[in-house]
Design a protein around this motif. Sequence first.
Motif, mmCIF file in Angstrom:
data_model
loop_
_atom_site.group_PDB
_atom_site.id
_atom_site.type_symbol
_atom_site.label_atom_id
_atom_site.label_comp_id
_atom_site.label_asym_id
_atom_site.label_seq_id
_atom_site.Cartn_x
_atom_site.Cartn_y
_atom_site.Cartn_z
ATOM 1 N N PRO A 159 24.059 -28.887 -9.575
ATOM 2 C CA PRO A 159 23.732 -28.574 -8.187
ATOM 3 C C PRO A 159 23.497 -27.068 -7.996
ATOM 4 O O PRO A 159 23.931 -26.243 -8.808
ATOM 5 N N GLU A 160 22.847 -26.727 -6.921
ATOM 6 C CA GLU A 160 22.756 -25.320 -6.504
ATOM 7 C C GLU A 160 24.130 -24.936 -5.940
ATOM 8 O O GLU A 160 24.565 -25.477 -4.930
ATOM 9 N N CYS A 161 24.805 -24.022 -6.607
ATOM 10 C CA CYS A 161 26.167 -23.645 -6.206
ATOM 11 C C CYS A 161 26.218 -22.188 -5.774
ATOM 12 O O CYS A 161 25.667 -21.316 -6.463
ATOM 13 N N GLN A 162 26.896 -21.931 -4.672
ATOM 14 C CA GLN A 162 27.210 -20.573 -4.258
ATOM 15 C C GLN A 162 28.672 -20.330 -4.629
ATOM 16 O O GLN A 162 29.556 -21.024 -4.142
ATOM 17 N N LEU A 163 28.926 -19.368 -5.503
ATOM 18 C CA LEU A 163 30.286 -19.117 -5.983
ATOM 19 C C LEU A 163 31.031 -18.220 -5.001
ATOM 20 O O LEU A 163 30.558 -17.136 -4.645
ATOM 21 N N LEU A 179 25.179 -19.771 -8.764
ATOM 22 C CA LEU A 179 25.341 -20.237 -10.140
ATOM 23 C C LEU A 179 24.121 -19.802 -10.950
ATOM 24 O O LEU A 179 22.983 -19.861 -10.474
ATOM 25 N N ASP A 180 24.366 -19.363 -12.185
ATOM 26 C CA ASP A 180 23.289 -18.904 -13.061
ATOM 27 C C ASP A 180 22.196 -19.973 -13.161
ATOM 28 O O ASP A 180 22.461 -21.134 -13.482
ATOM 29 N N GLU A 181 20.960 -19.566 -12.873
ATOM 30 C CA GLU A 181 19.842 -20.506 -12.843
ATOM 31 C C GLU A 181 19.645 -21.195 -14.191
ATOM 32 O O GLU A 181 19.268 -22.374 -14.256
ATOM 33 N N SER A 182 19.930 -20.476 -15.275
ATOM 34 C CA SER A 182 19.740 -21.085 -16.597
ATOM 35 C C SER A 182 20.705 -22.246 -16.814
ATOM 36 O O SER A 182 20.354 -23.237 -17.474
ATOM 37 N N LEU A 183 21.910 -22.150 -16.243
ATOM 38 C CA LEU A 183 22.863 -23.259 -16.341
ATOM 39 C C LEU A 183 22.394 -24.450 -15.516
ATOM 40 O O LEU A 183 22.526 -25.608 -15.942
#
Length: 482
Positions: free
Chosen positions: A224-228, A213-217
């Motif tokens: 949360p830290e998301c892996q897409l 997930l884009d760090e700025s978002l």
Amino acid sequence: MNNHIAVDIGASSGRLVRGILKEGILTLEELHRFSNSFTEQEGSCFWDIDYLFEQIIIGLQKAKAQGITACTLGIDTWAVDYVLLDAEGHRVQEVYAYRDRRTDLVMEEVAKHISPQTIYEKTGIQQLSFNTLYQLYVHSEEEIAKADQILLVPDYLYYRLTGCKINEVTNASTTQLLNLDSRDFDDDLLSLLNIKKEQFATLTEPGSDLGPLDESLIQQYDLPECQLICVATHDTASAVLGAPLQKASAYISSGTWSLLGVERTQPLNSMKAMEANYTNEWGAYGTYRFLKNVMGLWLIQEVRRLMNERYSFAELAELAWGEEGFRSLISCNDPRFLNPTNMIEEIRSACAESGQPVPETPGQLARCIFDSLALSYLTYLVELEKMTESLIEGLQIVGGGANNTLLCQLTADVIGREVKAGPTEATALGNIVVQMISSGSISDINEARDIIDKSFEIKSYIPRPIAHFESILSRWKDLQRF
């Protein structure tokens, strides 16, 4: 990682659902739910795509508030609708909804340049006026020329979350632009549209890792830290993955649409299949969904909306139980029901025009719809057996329609075969198990379906005799010719 979140957005609602696998049992928890619908602006129908993105962010904020600090994330939505992006990644135009009337007469226009037979032989996709092929054909040439990329709706939402541009294959196949032999965009069809292949992003298979997930978002919204993970982004493709199918069974993914079909390892794009208007949508893991689109719960959704939602769907089904069966019937796939001005009046007019009693009460309207859907399922199930030259012994209904006890029992009665109903959350499950397979917690789709079968209640409906059924069938066949 044992937190997997499905973003599952349909034409009438969306939600974020967490899946957790523990000791071989898969459980789901709804984190966030929201409504969805298209709106009319100056005579055209559009989706509010920014609203959908905002709802994903809200759902992820709720996940973080519940202590979920890391997860995988997958997105599925409906098919065919697309987003045009310019070279800076900005939308060229708002997102048209497939029920917009701009494509009403377009199939006849396209047929003047390339025959429906040739299109079907190339793509295996059924002729529907709202397919992306036809939407793009009538779209402004100037806007298409400005488009650096053409993404379908879930691809665009992935892009907003990661900056990664893809065209996921299960949804891309519904554009009616993919060639079955080359497994790529068809040159002739792109030429017809005056679109370059480079205007589409890379075709991407379910299970592909799309990055974080884009760090700025994450920083802006405290997410949360998301892996897409690229899942089967067409909701029907995910629903079929989430269906614990038995050998020799067909399925119905029952929601706004009823998608009735079988899972195959090879497409079936014969002229007989084309004439019967069956489609070969691509599935995950080398499969094809050979299926028929049936105007599904959209019919009752519209009736309920026009009644100002004073009845729940369960209450409408209960009212229908008390009504005379098979009194009034409609041909569910008649284009008049695609997006009428008033669904109630359209149903009543159809019944009056065919010399049947006009359904007046909410219960009579609901019973008319459910009886007609069950008979439609019979028609297409018999047709499906002929197309595939195989015996279908049972039917698995997944999705929201699996909750409708009356419709499930009527379907079993009419088709004369056992109906298994559930899981209702098949789409979210199919989304989540692809994430789990990708992350290594499940080995393959066969194991995933076994886990789903053990984890969720599947209700069985045994057929019961219907009085004067031959007479009902005769009336039904006459109605199809009307």
